[in-house]
Design a protein around this motif. Structure first.
Motif, PDB file in Angstrom:
ATOM      1  N   ASN A   1       0.829  -1.211   0.000  1.00 50.44           N
ATOM      2  CA  ASN A   1       0.000   0.000   0.000  1.00 50.44           C
ATOM      3  C   ASN A   1       0.864   1.261   0.000  1.00 50.44           C
ATOM      4  O   ASN A   1       0.583   2.219  -0.726  1.00 50.44           O
ATOM      5  N   ALA A   2       1.928   1.257   0.799  1.00 53.26           N
ATOM      6  CA  ALA A   2       2.824   2.415   0.863  1.00 53.26           C
ATOM      7  C   ALA A   2       3.554   2.610  -0.459  1.00 53.26           C
ATOM      8  O   ALA A   2       3.707   3.749  -0.936  1.00 53.26           O
ATOM      9  N   MET A   3       4.003   1.506  -1.078  1.00 50.01           N
ATOM     10  CA  MET A   3       4.689   1.603  -2.366  1.00 50.01           C
ATOM     11  C   MET A   3       3.748   2.144  -3.429  1.00 50.01           C
ATOM     12  O   MET A   3       4.148   2.985  -4.248  1.00 50.01           O
ATOM     13  N   ALA A   4       2.510   1.692  -3.419  1.00 50.10           N
ATOM     14  CA  ALA A   4       1.535   2.159  -4.401  1.00 50.10           C
ATOM     15  C   ALA A   4       1.277   3.652  -4.219  1.00 50.10           C
ATOM     16  O   ALA A   4       1.217   4.408  -5.194  1.00 50.10           O
ATOM     17  N   ALA A   5       1.152   4.091  -2.980  1.00 52.31           N
ATOM     18  CA  ALA A   5       0.884   5.507  -2.710  1.00 52.31           C
ATOM     19  C   ALA A   5       2.068   6.386  -3.115  1.00 52.31           C
ATOM     20  O   ALA A   5       1.886   7.456  -3.686  1.00 52.31           O
ATOM     21  N   GLU A   6       3.302   5.933  -2.808  1.00 52.10           N
ATOM     22  CA  GLU A   6       4.501   6.715  -3.115  1.00 52.10           C
ATOM     23  C   GLU A   6       4.778   6.799  -4.612  1.00 52.10           C
ATOM     24  O   GLU A   6       5.248   7.818  -5.098  1.00 52.10           O
ATOM     25  N   SER A   7       4.514   5.707  -5.329  1.00 55.94           N
ATOM     26  CA  SER A   7       4.914   5.643  -6.732  1.00 55.94           C
ATOM     27  C   SER A   7       3.801   5.960  -7.715  1.00 55.94           C
ATOM     28  O   SER A   7       4.058   6.178  -8.894  1.00 55.94           O
ATOM     29  N   GLY A   8       2.560   5.947  -7.253  1.00 52.87           N
ATOM     30  CA  GLY A   8       1.450   6.161  -8.159  1.00 52.87           C
ATOM     31  C   GLY A   8       1.053   4.908  -8.923  1.00 52.87           C
ATOM     32  O   GLY A   8       0.224   4.957  -9.823  1.00 52.87           O
ATOM     33  N   LEU A   9       1.655   3.775  -8.574  1.00 54.37           N
ATOM     34  CA  LEU A   9       1.301   2.503  -9.189  1.00 54.37           C
ATOM     35  C   LEU A   9       0.027   1.962  -8.559  1.00 54.37           C
ATOM     36  O   LEU A   9      -0.348   2.358  -7.445  1.00 54.37           O
ATOM     37  N   SER A  10      -0.618   1.042  -9.258  1.00 50.19           N
ATOM     38  CA  SER A  10      -1.756   0.350  -8.652  1.00 50.19           C
ATOM     39  C   SER A  10      -1.200  -0.621  -7.614  1.00 50.19           C
ATOM     40  O   SER A  10      -0.011  -0.969  -7.622  1.00 50.19           O
ATOM     41  N   LYS A  11      -2.065  -1.077  -6.722  1.00 47.99           N
ATOM     42  CA  LYS A  11      -1.618  -2.039  -5.711  1.00 47.99           C
ATOM     43  C   LYS A  11      -1.153  -3.331  -6.366  1.00 47.99           C
ATOM     44  O   LYS A  11      -0.199  -3.955  -5.902  1.00 47.99           O
ATOM     45  N   THR A  12      -1.790  -3.732  -7.448  1.00 47.79           N
ATOM     46  CA  THR A  12      -1.387  -4.944  -8.164  1.00 47.79           C
ATOM     47  C   THR A  12       0.017  -4.792  -8.727  1.00 47.79           C
ATOM     48  O   THR A  12       0.859  -5.695  -8.594  1.00 47.79           O
ATOM     49  N   ASP A  13       0.287  -3.635  -9.349  1.00 45.83           N
ATOM     50  CA  ASP A  13       1.619  -3.399  -9.910  1.00 45.83           C
ATOM     51  C   ASP A  13       2.675  -3.269  -8.802  1.00 45.83           C
ATOM     52  O   ASP A  13       3.806  -3.727  -8.957  1.00 45.83           O
ATOM     53  N   ALA A  14       2.303  -2.647  -7.684  1.00 50.41           N
ATOM     54  CA  ALA A  14       3.232  -2.523  -6.559  1.00 50.41           C
ATOM     55  C   ALA A  14       3.560  -3.898  -5.992  1.00 50.41           C
ATOM     56  O   ALA A  14       4.715  -4.173  -5.644  1.00 50.41           O
ATOM     57  N   LYS A  15       2.563  -4.784  -5.920  1.00 46.83           N
ATOM     58  CA  LYS A  15       2.801  -6.150  -5.437  1.00 46.83           C
ATOM     59  C   LYS A  15       3.737  -6.895  -6.391  1.00 46.83           C
ATOM     60  O   LYS A  15       4.662  -7.573  -5.955  1.00 46.83           O
ATOM     61  N   LYS A  16       3.521  -6.738  -7.695  1.00 48.12           N
ATOM     62  CA  LYS A  16       4.395  -7.381  -8.676  1.00 48.12           C
ATOM     63  C   LYS A  16       5.822  -6.856  -8.549  1.00 48.12           C
ATOM     64  O   LYS A  16       6.788  -7.622  -8.629  1.00 48.12           O
ATOM     65  N   ALA A  17       5.962  -5.548  -8.341  1.00 49.86           N
ATOM     66  CA  ALA A  17       7.292  -4.946  -8.195  1.00 49.86           C
ATOM     67  C   ALA A  17       7.982  -5.462  -6.932  1.00 49.86           C
ATOM     68  O   ALA A  17       9.178  -5.801  -6.973  1.00 49.86           O
ATOM     69  N   LEU A  18       7.259  -5.538  -5.837  1.00 45.76           N
ATOM     70  CA  LEU A  18       7.842  -6.035  -4.589  1.00 45.76           C
ATOM     71  C   LEU A  18       8.233  -7.499  -4.723  1.00 45.76           C
ATOM     72  O   LEU A  18       9.332  -7.898  -4.315  1.00 45.76           O
ATOM     73  N   ASP A  19       7.364  -8.311  -5.310  1.00 43.99           N
ATOM     74  CA  ASP A  19       7.668  -9.730  -5.502  1.00 43.99           C
ATOM     75  C   ASP A  19       8.898  -9.916  -6.404  1.00 43.99           C
ATOM     76  O   ASP A  19       9.733 -10.775  -6.153  1.00 43.99           O
ATOM     77  N   ALA A  20       8.999  -9.096  -7.449  1.00 43.59           N
ATOM     78  CA  ALA A  20      10.152  -9.172  -8.348  1.00 43.59           C
ATOM     79  C   ALA A  20      11.430  -8.771  -7.614  1.00 43.59           C
ATOM     80  O   ALA A  20      12.486  -9.402  -7.788  1.00 43.59           O
ATOM     81  N   PHE A  21      11.357  -7.748  -6.780  1.00 49.22           N
ATOM     82  CA  PHE A  21      12.510  -7.301  -5.996  1.00 49.22           C
ATOM     83  C   PHE A  21      12.975  -8.406  -5.046  1.00 49.22           C
ATOM     84  O   PHE A  21      14.156  -8.747  -4.990  1.00 49.22           O
TER      85      PHE A  21
END
Length: 88
Positions: free
Chosen positions: A8-28
């Motif tokens: 949720n914090a990543m999505a808010a900071e980056s402007g990404l959707s929560k789905t995209d933020a989850k994909k980014a975190l999982d990839a990281f």
């Protein structure tokens, strides 16, 4: 902070959707995990460095029985915070 709060914090900071933020975190997490399995360091300038360290085997004591036990050697992950990572 748990994983969903971080997403949720990543999505808010980056402007990404929560789905995209989850994909980014999982990839990281996956990329860092794979690098650590290969014995590589992962250095994020300004944040910190993840590295793998060998912990030697040693003799310990079972607290319940007071008997000595052998603790096998293993690899552990270490994190060293960067100089720019301040908590105040």
């Amino acid at each position: 902070m748990n994983k969903s709060e971080l997403i949720n914090a990543m999505a808010a900071e980056s402007g990404l959707s929560k789905t995209d933020a989850k994909k980014a975190l999982d990839a990281f997490v996956s990329a860092v995990t794979n690098a650590m399995k290969e014995g590589d360091k992962v250095a994020l300038v300004g944040f910190g460095t993840f590295s793998v360290s060998e912990r030697a085997g040693r003799t310990g004591i079972n607290p319940a029985t007071k008997q000595p036990i052998e603790i096998p050697a293993k690899k552990v992950v270490k994190f060293k915070p960067g100089a720019e990572l301040e908590l105040e």
